[in-house]
Design an enzyme around this catalytic site. Sequence first.
Site, PDB file in Angstrom:
ATOM      1  N   HIS A 140       1.681   0.977   6.672  1.00 39.86           N
ATOM      2  CA  HIS A 140       0.824  -0.741   6.024  1.00 39.86           C
ATOM      3  C   HIS A 140      -0.080  -0.887   7.438  1.00 39.86           C
ATOM      4  CE1 HIS A 140       1.481  -4.830   4.603  1.00 39.86           C
ATOM      5  NE2 HIS A 140       0.948  -4.887   6.119  1.00 39.86           N
ATOM      6  N   GLU A 141       0.291  -0.655   8.509  1.00 36.68           N
ATOM      7  CA  GLU A 141      -0.907  -1.282   9.657  1.00 36.68           C
ATOM      8  C   GLU A 141      -1.884  -0.571  10.144  1.00 36.68           C
ATOM      9  OE1 GLU A 141       0.446  -3.987  10.975  1.00 36.68           O
ATOM     10  OE2 GLU A 141       2.266  -4.205   9.925  1.00 36.68           O
ATOM     11  N   HIS A 144      -4.292  -1.471   7.373  1.00 31.61           N
ATOM     12  CA  HIS A 144      -4.856  -2.446   8.139  1.00 31.61           C
ATOM     13  C   HIS A 144      -5.564  -1.737   9.072  1.00 31.61           C
ATOM     14  CE1 HIS A 144      -2.900  -5.977   6.806  1.00 31.61           C
ATOM     15  NE2 HIS A 144      -1.559  -5.441   7.222  1.00 31.61           N
ATOM     16  N   GLU A 191      -2.837  -8.408   2.671  1.00 32.82           N
ATOM     17  CA  GLU A 191      -1.526  -7.644   2.575  1.00 32.82           C
ATOM     18  C   GLU A 191      -1.090  -6.658   1.340  1.00 32.82           C
ATOM     19  OE1 GLU A 191       1.236  -8.350   4.972  1.00 32.82           O
ATOM     20  OE2 GLU A 191      -0.736  -8.017   6.169  1.00 32.82           O
TER      21      GLU A 191
END
Length: 375
Positions: A140-141, A144, A191
């Site tokens: 997930h990060e 980003h 997100e």
Amino acid sequence: MTESPGGSERVPSRDRRRFPGISSRAYEHPADRSALVALRKLSGFDTVFKTLSGLLPERSLRLLFLSDSVRVSDQQFTHLNDMLRDACYILDLEKVPPMYVNQDPVPNAMCIGLDEPIIVLTTGLVELLDEEEMRAVIGHEVGHALSGHAVYRTILLFLTNLALKVAWIPLGNVAIMAIVTALREWFRKSELSADRAGLLVGQDLQASMRGLMKLAGGNHLHEMNVDAFLKQAEEYEAGGDLRDSVLKVLNMLPRSHPFTTVRAAELKKWAASRDYQRIMDGHYPRKDEDKDTSVSESFRESAAHYAESVRTSKDPLMGLVRDIAGGAGDLGGKLRDTVFRGGSRPGGSGGTGGSGGANGSDGANGPDEPGSAGK
């Protein structure tokens, strides 16, 4: 991580598909791209962005993590280092960003930085999640980072947390508050994109679901059920009347993240889609094609997404929007029935029974929110 047959390249520790040359467009939510374009067009945003880019103490922030957190490496938190390198290998992120573990009992993670992204995990998150769940978080990060979200996240972080301490930022100024609101709207959508990246890295939908469920209810898996958790999202969307729809919007405005049940439902829906399957089969947009991408095409995709969302939504407010768009004959009656569904109408006549669904006010901030549970 393991050594490849050639003896030098480090590859993921189990058989996971890799996506060479993948563009962030492959997993970015249409609403994420459209919200970012709208943000950039907001009056005054360019001025604030350029000013803050030169004034934010990013170097100080990096030194703070270096001096008061533990940097993940081959010598420290080696299992997290392996997951980070796995994630970068799978999503073909050329430069592995620095990652730190910070002492904080609140489960949280964030990707920030103006020049280069850095990833921060709290000890609360590390202790909460198992290995496969943590892979999804780190993916997930990394998502980003690949999407370039860290820059805008850093600006949002400083605007919302430091504005009161910095006299020259007119927090009460309408333009500044408009930018903060627009940043939050964009970040909520981003997100959803990063959750998709986490699934591409972990390639285990159940692990992603468990991770989100733990963020909502803690480390009590024996007391929780993924299917029941997803039903909460359905009840949240469909329940109540028009007044509840308005309360949902008001509850969401101060947040930088979608509600956890909504994120879980969105991710499950994407995992069942043809778009996800095409990526897993090796058919996805490439980074070397990004320069040829049309902005108007992105807008069309976003418009199509919003139109489909309105068409399929069970929310009473979206139902009213459909009626307006369809030219409902008795719009006044429709509005009256929608507003007073589940309650008494003026004049004492009883309304039709509503489901009285949750209004979503769980009091918890979303992932990446400073001082909040999440990722």
